[in-house]
Design an enzyme around this catalytic site. Structure first.
Site, PDB file in Angstrom:
ATOM      1  N   LYS A 168     -46.996 -34.208  50.968  1.00 38.92           N
ATOM      2  CA  LYS A 168     -47.819 -33.555  50.651  1.00 38.92           C
ATOM      3  C   LYS A 168     -48.639 -32.907  51.142  1.00 38.92           C
ATOM      4  O   LYS A 168     -49.798 -33.384  51.922  1.00 38.92           O
ATOM      5  CB  LYS A 168     -48.512 -33.410  49.454  1.00 38.92           C
ATOM      6  CG  LYS A 168     -46.978 -34.028  48.420  1.00 38.92           C
ATOM      7  CD  LYS A 168     -48.083 -35.218  47.312  1.00 38.92           C
ATOM      8  CE  LYS A 168     -46.604 -35.809  46.096  1.00 38.92           C
ATOM      9  NZ  LYS A 168     -46.920 -35.591  45.033  1.00 38.92           N
ATOM     10  N   CYS A 205     -37.136 -28.620  41.795  1.00 36.44           N
ATOM     11  CA  CYS A 205     -37.664 -28.922  40.670  1.00 36.44           C
ATOM     12  C   CYS A 205     -37.328 -28.334  39.849  1.00 36.44           C
ATOM     13  O   CYS A 205     -37.676 -27.158  39.756  1.00 36.44           O
ATOM     14  CB  CYS A 205     -39.649 -29.445  40.970  1.00 36.44           C
ATOM     15  SG  CYS A 205     -40.072 -29.326  39.289  1.00 36.44           S
ATOM     16  N   GLU A 223     -48.906 -28.289  35.443  1.00 40.84           N
ATOM     17  CA  GLU A 223     -47.984 -28.816  34.064  1.00 40.84           C
ATOM     18  C   GLU A 223     -47.452 -27.583  33.622  1.00 40.84           C
ATOM     19  O   GLU A 223     -47.525 -26.769  33.205  1.00 40.84           O
ATOM     20  CB  GLU A 223     -49.092 -29.446  32.963  1.00 40.84           C
ATOM     21  CG  GLU A 223     -49.261 -30.860  33.039  1.00 40.84           C
ATOM     22  CD  GLU A 223     -48.417 -32.216  33.539  1.00 40.84           C
ATOM     23  OE1 GLU A 223     -47.214 -31.902  32.535  1.00 40.84           O
ATOM     24  OE2 GLU A 223     -47.988 -31.839  34.430  1.00 40.84           O
ATOM     25  N   SER A 224     -45.859 -27.221  33.785  1.00 41.09           N
ATOM     26  CA  SER A 224     -45.400 -26.768  33.512  1.00 41.09           C
ATOM     27  C   SER A 224     -45.398 -26.383  32.013  1.00 41.09           C
ATOM     28  O   SER A 224     -45.469 -24.778  31.473  1.00 41.09           O
ATOM     29  CB  SER A 224     -43.807 -26.364  33.882  1.00 41.09           C
ATOM     30  OG  SER A 224     -43.424 -28.007  32.802  1.00 41.09           O
TER      31      SER A 224
END
Length: 228
Positions: free
Chosen positions: A39, A12, A68-69
């Site tokens: 997951k 990712c 959320e990055s």
């Protein structure tokens, strides 16, 4: 300082940007890797969007989940020195804008490697080329996006260029050709310790395997290259 755990996936790019920022700030953190195809229950319970990265922040007996990055990067810059955003509000807003543009590039990269045929692949390469030309025109002579100062924009674009380390071996798609400032920036980022440490050994092998399994034009090219 809070205890920090970065919930990650090996490929990712959004995880990588958070890992780079954490390393640049010199703060200790743990990493927990998950398989997004399977997951674990604990992950789905705490991840509202079912995506990585997550930053688990433990303060005393309390644990908080940040997702959320872009939000993770902002939180880290608010709480952990040194600052990786500019102090000037206008310049900081400009940096945030180019971070968003970096996320748009990642979307275009996904369309590119999922292209079903050569025509769609060529169209994807053209789209990416036009985006990188815009970035080229924004750069100075570096070594970083903001000149001499490493910033969150650098943390965002380093994982983008990492894709091209693999794409360029498959074929010269011409996406970054003759973009002098982009090329210098890419080389400088590739040598930065925080960028090198953002992925585990075997990253390129994992990425090639991922691309090979897409059922796309690039998948076919990899199979031909391997003589399959």
């Amino acid at each position: 300082m809070a205890d920090l755990t970065l919930v990650s996936h090996h490929l990712c790019p959004y995880v990588q940007r958070a890992a780079i920022a954490l390393t640049e700030k010199g703060t200790g953190f743990d990493r927990s890797y998950i398989d997004l195809a399977q997951k674990p229950d604990w992950f789905t319970e705490i991840s509202p969007l079912g995506k990585v990265p997550l930053l688990l922040v433990k303060q005393g007996e309390d644990r908080h989940v940040i997702f959320e990055s872009a939000v993770i990067l902002e939180y880290l810059d608010d709480t952990v020195a040194p600052k990786l955003h500019p102090a000037d509000p206008l310049e900081r807003a400009r940096h945030r804008s180019w971070i968003e543009f970096g996320s748009s590039i990642l979307g275009a990269i996904s369309r590119f490697y999922n292209a079903r045929d050569r025509d769609a692949l060529a169209a994807g390469a053209k789209e990416l080329r036009s985006m990188f030309v815009r970035v080229e025109n924004e750069l100075t002579d570096g070594p970083w996006f903001a000149g001499d100062t490493f910033s969150l924009v650098d943390a965002v674009y380093a994982p983008i260029f990492r894709y091209f380390d693999v794409f360029d071996v498959i074929e010269d798609f011409g996406v970054l050709k003759d973009l002098r400032r982009i090329d210098a920036w890419r080389v400088n980022l590739s040598q930065r310790p925080s960028v090198l440490d953002a992925v585990q050994p075997g990253y390129e092998v994992r990425l090639r395997r991922f691309l090979q399994e897409r059922g796309s034009a690039i998948s076919d090219m990899i199979l031909v290259e391997q003589g399959s």
